[in-house]
Scaffold this active site. Structure first.
Site, PDB file in Angstrom:
ATOM      1  N   HIS A 302       0.851  -1.186   0.000  1.00  0.00           N
ATOM      2  CA  HIS A 302       0.000   0.000   0.000  1.00  0.00           C
ATOM      3  C   HIS A 302       0.884   1.232   0.000  1.00  0.00           C
ATOM      4  O   HIS A 302       1.937   1.241   0.637  1.00  0.00           O
ATOM      5  CB  HIS A 302      -0.913   0.006   1.238  1.00  0.00           C
ATOM      6  CG  HIS A 302      -2.072   0.923   1.079  1.00  0.00           C
ATOM      7  ND1 HIS A 302      -1.993   2.262   1.383  1.00  0.00           N
ATOM      8  CD2 HIS A 302      -3.321   0.701   0.613  1.00  0.00           C
ATOM      9  CE1 HIS A 302      -3.166   2.818   1.115  1.00  0.00           C
ATOM     10  NE2 HIS A 302      -3.983   1.903   0.647  1.00  0.00           N
ATOM     11  N   ASP A 359      -7.966  -5.297   0.087  1.00  0.00           N
ATOM     12  CA  ASP A 359      -8.461  -6.212  -0.946  1.00  0.00           C
ATOM     13  C   ASP A 359      -8.084  -7.665  -0.695  1.00  0.00           C
ATOM     14  O   ASP A 359      -8.560  -8.553  -1.388  1.00  0.00           O
ATOM     15  CB  ASP A 359      -7.921  -5.787  -2.322  1.00  0.00           C
ATOM     16  CG  ASP A 359      -8.511  -4.457  -2.753  1.00  0.00           C
ATOM     17  OD1 ASP A 359      -9.715  -4.280  -2.559  1.00  0.00           O
ATOM     18  OD2 ASP A 359      -7.767  -3.612  -3.273  1.00  0.00           O
TER      19      ASP A 359
HETATM   20  N1  ACO Z   1       4.156  -7.959  -4.528  1.00  0.00           N
HETATM   21  C1  ACO Z   1       5.518  -7.958  -4.670  1.00  0.00           C
HETATM   22  N2  ACO Z   1       6.291  -6.859  -4.598  1.00  0.00           N
HETATM   23  C2  ACO Z   1       5.663  -5.695  -4.375  1.00  0.00           C
HETATM   24  C3  ACO Z   1       4.269  -5.612  -4.224  1.00  0.00           C
HETATM   25  C4  ACO Z   1       3.499  -6.795  -4.302  1.00  0.00           C
HETATM   26  N3  ACO Z   1       2.188  -6.756  -4.162  1.00  0.00           N
HETATM   27  N4  ACO Z   1       3.912  -4.316  -4.012  1.00  0.00           N
HETATM   28  C5  ACO Z   1       5.054  -3.613  -4.040  1.00  0.00           C
HETATM   29  N5  ACO Z   1       6.115  -4.438  -4.255  1.00  0.00           N
HETATM   30  C6  ACO Z   1       7.548  -4.045  -4.262  1.00  0.00           C
HETATM   31  C7  ACO Z   1       7.913  -3.311  -5.543  1.00  0.00           C
HETATM   32  O1  ACO Z   1       8.390  -4.200  -6.521  1.00  0.00           O
HETATM   33  C8  ACO Z   1       8.962  -2.351  -5.053  1.00  0.00           C
HETATM   34  O2  ACO Z   1      10.156  -3.064  -4.863  1.00  0.00           O
HETATM   35  P1  ACO Z   1      11.590  -2.305  -5.110  1.00  0.00           P
HETATM   36  O3  ACO Z   1      11.639  -1.184  -4.126  1.00  0.00           O
HETATM   37  O4  ACO Z   1      12.624  -3.362  -4.886  1.00  0.00           O
HETATM   38  O5  ACO Z   1      11.561  -1.825  -6.547  1.00  0.00           O
HETATM   39  C9  ACO Z   1       8.479  -1.945  -3.667  1.00  0.00           C
HETATM   40  O6  ACO Z   1       7.698  -3.076  -3.212  1.00  0.00           O
HETATM   41  C10 ACO Z   1       7.609  -0.678  -3.635  1.00  0.00           C
HETATM   42  O7  ACO Z   1       6.538  -0.865  -4.567  1.00  0.00           O
HETATM   43  P2  ACO Z   1       5.882   0.292  -5.427  1.00  0.00           P
HETATM   44  O8  ACO Z   1       5.217  -0.308  -6.617  1.00  0.00           O
HETATM   45  O9  ACO Z   1       6.880   1.384  -5.659  1.00  0.00           O
HETATM   46  O10 ACO Z   1       4.811   0.840  -4.402  1.00  0.00           O
HETATM   47  P3  ACO Z   1       3.615   1.824  -4.742  1.00  0.00           P
HETATM   48  O11 ACO Z   1       3.341   2.589  -3.518  1.00  0.00           O
HETATM   49  O12 ACO Z   1       3.876   2.594  -5.987  1.00  0.00           O
HETATM   50  O13 ACO Z   1       2.388   0.837  -5.094  1.00  0.00           O
HETATM   51  C11 ACO Z   1       0.646  -0.706  -4.783  1.00  0.00           C
HETATM   52  C12 ACO Z   1       1.427   0.449  -4.167  1.00  0.00           C
HETATM   53  C13 ACO Z   1       0.109  -0.306  -6.161  1.00  0.00           C
HETATM   54  C14 ACO Z   1      -0.549  -0.982  -3.876  1.00  0.00           C
HETATM   55  C15 ACO Z   1       1.551  -1.963  -4.891  1.00  0.00           C
HETATM   56  O14 ACO Z   1       1.961  -2.373  -3.595  1.00  0.00           O
HETATM   57  C16 ACO Z   1       0.867  -3.121  -5.618  1.00  0.00           C
HETATM   58  O15 ACO Z   1       0.975  -3.207  -6.851  1.00  0.00           O
HETATM   59  N6  ACO Z   1       0.144  -4.032  -4.877  1.00  0.00           N
HETATM   60  C17 ACO Z   1      -0.605  -5.091  -5.513  1.00  0.00           C
HETATM   61  C18 ACO Z   1      -1.949  -4.565  -6.024  1.00  0.00           C
HETATM   62  C19 ACO Z   1      -2.905  -4.244  -4.903  1.00  0.00           C
HETATM   63  O16 ACO Z   1      -3.099  -5.024  -3.979  1.00  0.00           O
HETATM   64  N7  ACO Z   1      -3.559  -3.075  -5.017  1.00  0.00           N
HETATM   65  C20 ACO Z   1      -4.585  -2.639  -4.057  1.00  0.00           C
HETATM   66  C21 ACO Z   1      -4.067  -1.516  -3.201  1.00  0.00           C
HETATM   67  S1  ACO Z   1      -5.265  -1.065  -1.978  1.00  0.00           S
HETATM   68  C22 ACO Z   1      -6.381  -0.176  -2.848  1.00  0.00           C
HETATM   69  O17 ACO Z   1      -6.096   0.531  -3.769  1.00  0.00           O
HETATM   70  C23 ACO Z   1      -7.755  -0.299  -2.469  1.00  0.00           C
END
Ligand code: ACO
Length: 419
Positions: A302, A359
């Protein structure tokens, strides 16, 4: 007034500081370009406060979520969804008379315009309900006055909240070939929705209390989450003074994406794939750690919560309680708990502060309620409707400027056109 000092190219500038009611500090850079010629760079707006808001407070480090000062845990345990909707939109909990009037208004406004009902027949059977609902919401502007006068807007708030559940139930009935069950004025919001989903026009439908209460809690848990992607979209579109139907229809589309509300559908699809693959959840946590796999653990991570998502905590407990009460067991719940267990100990997830989000467990509850997987994001939209409305209203009342970010241009410099 406290200020922040910026030294840019050897010259000092003073920037005003702001402080929120919970002590968060911000640096006001609104005049930065005019005074320094520079803009700020913050792709994905991860560190940008786009507005002042009095609706929802989140402390991502401590896992706190409050609406108008009330803790999500209290609201989810004790409130009615319609009451929370009123709180978000009007700023205070309704008194007894206000609540009776509000609920009666919502019941009266539950009926779709009959011509809008006919819309549904013209979609292909493969249509995703989110696409159908966003177009139907945009089309409401063709059926109802949609200028931004506060009295007109007030009636439209009721129409949007009340008709959202009818649209959701009708798109489902249509997709399975079931006759539409029209809303009933004497039923509360959740019972009305469940009857339209699962009842038939002829028979009385007894709404099971456990299911009604679980739905009420689910809708509350989704009701608002400050400047998330879909709410910021509603504010962005609304900032051009577009009408509320157009603004909220855009919010529905933003919610649809798998990185936002669409994650609840993606989580269940992921859990089913793991189950079909023999339940080897460890393989999937390894895949999520491998950046080249292109696979992420859906329902994990998140932008704001860096300790735990309080909504996920509420939902995890509700999964156990509701399944127990209904005498159900769901292999998806076991897989989800195993995934969570591994991820919470694994260095990759711990270092990046990746925890289950709202979620992750909601889909298991929706399944227990009999909601099909492609309707999960629609359920999220139903819950989020009051939050979108509250932000649209707040933005209009404060006379927000049109939202118009800047960019850092990195394309070609001027070149001569030769025919
Ligand atoms: N699985 C594996 N790795 C992940 C995940 C995940 N679900 N989420 C983030 N990471 C990793 C990224 O690869 C990144 O790694 P790095 O620093 O080595 O490059 C690091 O964690 C940070 O991730 P970002 O994508 O930069 O985080 P951001 O804040 O932009 O994205 C998000 C947040 C979109 C929620 C992301 O965690 C994600 O894609 N999660 C899965 C989808 C999801 O569950 N979305 C619902 C969110 S809640 C809502 O909107 C209601």
């Amino acid at each position: 007034m406290s200020t922040a000092k910026l030294n840019l190219n050897g010259q000092d500038y003073e920037l005003p500081q702001m402080k929120g009611s919970e002590g968060e500090v911000a640096i006001d850079i609104a005049s930065l370009r005019a005074t320094t010629g520079a803009v700020t760079f913050d792709p994905g707006y991860g560190n940008t406060g786009s507005c002042e808001s009095a609706i929802t407070f989140i402390d991502g480090e401590k896992g706190i979520l409050r609406h108008r000062g009330y803790a999500i845990e209290d609201l989810a345990a004790h409130a009615e969804f319609s009451e929370v909707a009123y709180l978000l939109i009007y700023g205070e909990l309704p008194d007894k008379n206000q609540l009776v009037q509000w609920k009666s208004d919502l019941a009266d406004n539950s009926f779709l315009h009959e011509r809008l009902v006919k819309f549904i027949d013209h979609f292909p059977l493969t249509a995703h309900p989110m696409g159908m609902i966003s177009s139907m919401i945009a089309s409401m502007s063709a059926f109802y006055p949609s200028d931004n006068d506060p009295e007109v807007a007030d009636i439209n708030f009721r129409r949007l909240i009340a008709q959202m559940k009818t649209m959701a139930a009708f798109t489902y009935s249509w997709s399975v070939g079931k006759p539409f069950v029209y809303p009933k004025r004497d039923l509360d919001y959740c019972s009305n929705f469940l009857r339209m989903m699962f009842g038939s026009p002829e028979d009385e439908y007894e709404v099971p209390t456990v299911i009604r209460n679980a739905l009420n809690m689910l809708l509350i848990v989704h009701a608002d989450h400050e400047q998330n992607c879909s709410t910021s979209t509603v504010r962005m579109v609304g900032s051009s003074q577009a009408n509320i139907f157009a603004s909220i229809s855009a919010g529905v589309c933003a919610l649809w994406g798998p990185l936002h509300g669409g994650a609840n559908q993606a989580v269940l699809e992921m859990l089913s794939a793991i189950e079909e693959d023999g339940g080897d959840y460890k393989k999937y946590t390894e895949m999520a750690k491998d950046k080249n796999s292109g696979f992420r653990l859906m329902g994990f991570g998140h932008r704001v919560y860096k300790n735990f998502d309080p909504r996920a905590t509420i939902l995890k407990k509700a999964c156990d309680d509701v399944l127990d009460h209904l005498g159900l067991s769901d292999p998806m719940l076991d897989i989800a708990k195993n995934l969570e267990g591994i991820a919470l100990e694994d260095e990759f997830f711990v270092e990046r502060k990746l925890y289950p989000n709202v979620d992750f467990y909601s889909g298991i509850l929706y399944r227990a309620l009999g909601i099909p997987v492609n309707m999960f994001t629609v359920m999220f939209a139903m819950g989020r409707m009051p939050g979108w409305i509250a932000h649209w209203k707040e933005m209009g009342e404060e006379g927000s400027r049109i939202h118009r970010p800047r960019q850092i241009y990195v394309g070609s410099t001027a070149r001569e056109y030769k025919s």
